[in-house]
Motif scaffolding. Sequence first.
Motif: not given
Length: 483
Positions: A462-481
């Motif tokens: 809700x703050x910025x779509x790129x914000x949520x997308x970036x955190x999801x990618x960082x989580x995926x890099x840690x093995x969290x989908x």
Amino acid sequence: MNDPILTTASGIPVADNQNSLSAGPRGPLLLQDFHLIEKLQHFNRERIPERVVHAKGSGAYGVFTVTHNITPYTKAKLFQHVGKKTEVFVRFSTVGGERGSADTERDPRGFAIRFYTEDGNWDLAGNNTPMFFIKDPIKFPDFVHTQKRCPRSNLKSPTMMWDFWSQAPESLHQVTMLFSDRGTPDGYRHMDGFGSHTFSLVNAAGERVWVKYHFKTQQGIRNLGAAEAQRLAGTDPDYAQRDLFEAIARGDFPRWDVFIQVMTEAQAAALAFNPFDLTKVWPHAQFPRIPVGVLELNRNPDNYHAEVEQVAFSPANVVPGLGFSPDKMLQGRLFAYHDAQLYRVGTNHQQLPVNRPRCPVHHQQRDGTMAFANFDGKPNYATVESGGTNPRAMGHGEPPLAISGDAARYDARSHEDDYWQAGLLFRLLPAQEKQNLFDNIAGGLSQVSAEIQQRQLAHFDKADAAYGKGVRAALKARGVNAD
């Protein structure tokens, strides 16, 4: 199984644990809110003798020098003329850690200043961020508990932290700042300071404006990367204390340029958002910073415990020409800080050298522990003026404060946008700092349940779509989908 009904310590059911009782949606608060008062009082008494928050700190003496005329806004004597100097004591601190914690932990930093003026002590107890996590003091004990230790394991708990933040969208602005590079300042000399709250100024004509205080470091902003902060926590946990003390000892005195933002009462009434909301900042384009003076620290304390540990700040300490606002968090702190000092330091803590005003003091307070300035045989009461006193407005020449609205508990989330300023802050970050933000958030968020992750990711989106997308990618890099 249903959770038990929340009650006070006397067993009285709590009607609302999220919103303080206020006069109208924007306050101020009412003293009759016994649940708020009991909650803050018990919170202030939970540790002996360490501060509950801001436990680990560093301090120094210095001087504030006026460089620009702001007497059109305030009659406060410390701003009387350009060149005027006022002695100060400043205490920096981490917020959530204990006294033995590392100076380089990811945490806001306290930035509290005492001005020893000829009209008494003015305490500006702020932080290194211009905003905060919450806007109502009734949530403060709960918030701080989530940043402390789990009562079962006595360990710091990412689940507690992110559970609270994910349930409180108002926190997103400060969370974004905390997990950015500015969440780990490179010592105390290389960070800015803010009064954070909205305060007021009153001039000689009795006119009021709202004000925010800014302290911009002359040393330049410097932050620590996550890896370097972690390394220093293990090799030099007192890094910030050492840096400040040694810089002053060698004559490299740190300085900050002091600014104010000013808003008229008419501007406040017409503003699209609540100017007294501590989770928000005032746009600089609309309310530009006005230069005021320079703050310099030039003398280390002689005794850490007597001065840094026992200094007792209270935002309620203001002098004529300065005042408060309907900021709900400020209203809560006006009570809570002095109450905490009465418990932590003692009934007569204002008589200690670091707390004692540099001007004459006359009052009817007597006795209690450590009453070493007990006014000899002077009367301990004030005579009553049988003819009345002809009170004027609120006291020191300031005009009356118009208050309207029904006394009730108001949930600001129902009509205020908690996302737009967090989004603005996110978009201001350079690309590498955005990536650092994603990685810093993912470190803790990867350790919590999927339910909490999804709640928090929805706020980022809700703050910025790129914000949520970036955190999801960082989580995926840690093995969290988390898609």
